[in-house]
Design a protein around this motif. Sequence first.
Motif, mmCIF file in Angstrom:
data_model
loop_
_atom_site.group_PDB
_atom_site.id
_atom_site.type_symbol
_atom_site.label_atom_id
_atom_site.label_comp_id
_atom_site.label_asym_id
_atom_site.label_seq_id
_atom_site.Cartn_x
_atom_site.Cartn_y
_atom_site.Cartn_z
ATOM 1 N N UNK A 292 0.786 -1.264 -0.046
ATOM 2 C CA UNK A 292 0.123 0.062 0.037
ATOM 3 C C UNK A 292 0.849 1.246 -0.042
ATOM 4 N N UNK A 293 1.899 1.325 0.943
ATOM 5 C CA UNK A 293 2.722 2.513 1.161
ATOM 6 C C UNK A 293 3.484 2.770 -0.550
ATOM 7 N N UNK A 294 3.639 1.610 -1.347
ATOM 8 C CA UNK A 294 4.591 1.812 -2.585
ATOM 9 C C UNK A 294 3.602 2.235 -3.583
ATOM 10 N N UNK A 295 2.168 2.035 -3.264
ATOM 11 C CA UNK A 295 1.214 2.573 -4.335
ATOM 12 C C UNK A 295 0.987 3.966 -4.288
ATOM 13 N N UNK A 296 1.007 4.419 -2.968
ATOM 14 C CA UNK A 296 0.804 5.772 -2.474
ATOM 15 C C UNK A 296 1.559 6.677 -3.257
#
Length: 296
Positions: A292-296
């Motif tokens: 999720x953090x890398x998609x943000x």
Amino acid sequence: MADERLFGGIELGGTKTVFAIGTCSGKIIARRTVPTRAPEAVVADAAIFFAEGGSKVSALGVGAFGPIVIDPKAPDYGQLCDTNKPGWSGFGLTGALEEAMGLPVRLVTDVGAAAIGEAQLGALRGCEIGIYLTVGTGIGGAIIVGGKVLPALLHPEMGHIALHRLPGDAAPSTCNFHDNCAEGLAAGPAIAARFGKSLDHFAPDDPEFLMIADYLGQLCCQLVLTLSPQRIVLGGGVGGAPGVVPAVHRAMVRHLGRYAPAAVADEHYLTAPTLGQDAGITGALVCAVNAIREMA
Ligand SMILES: [Zn+2]
């Protein structure tokens, strides 16, 4: 503001599968363990678990047995390679989970998940480079760099590094490929074939115990010389037998001789996993958070 989102983790093992819901720090708040049945049944079990209780997860991290394609750029990413486990060869695990759950899925190997768990909350926390080694029915390892598993072509096969046989040791290797690799000489099946019982039946000063510790010490010596890690975590059924970690550490230091950084002599340099049985499922949760953090 605190991140209150929830994340899902799956630890897919050869005989059992663990599902968990946890927080962004990897803290587990709900879990269920089921037998690993046919792949479609495991996906259905996962869908049921994550739909219950109304706690919606944002992403799913999976630590899976292999061999499995973990390179996200590969066309067959998330697919099981040929395996002895009926029904699993060629199964597209990540695709099936994404479709069943409508969530982003991040995949690592089972050993990789345990290593990530230890890096986030356990014995490898704060290490820029560390190694997680598991010695049980086989020997597997993962290299952690900056909290993540080092990208690899398939995955490291540290268990098949060749060792020097001890004088007089003519026991057949239990590895189908090599006569003197670590797994063939010192994993659980090799110990059972040699001595007719597991290592925890021996005292740490028994010659049988010292032989296995020597072989695992040789393996750790090779890893220190190749990668110069800041710490090595030794887990698994054999690695967790009483007295194994200090005995392997002594053997490793002996094999390195004086040709090693002073830090390796520290008694905590080689250590047991802090999270124990929870390392893998915790690492799976951390993978979901990272997705999720890398998609943000
Ligand atoms: Zn081998």
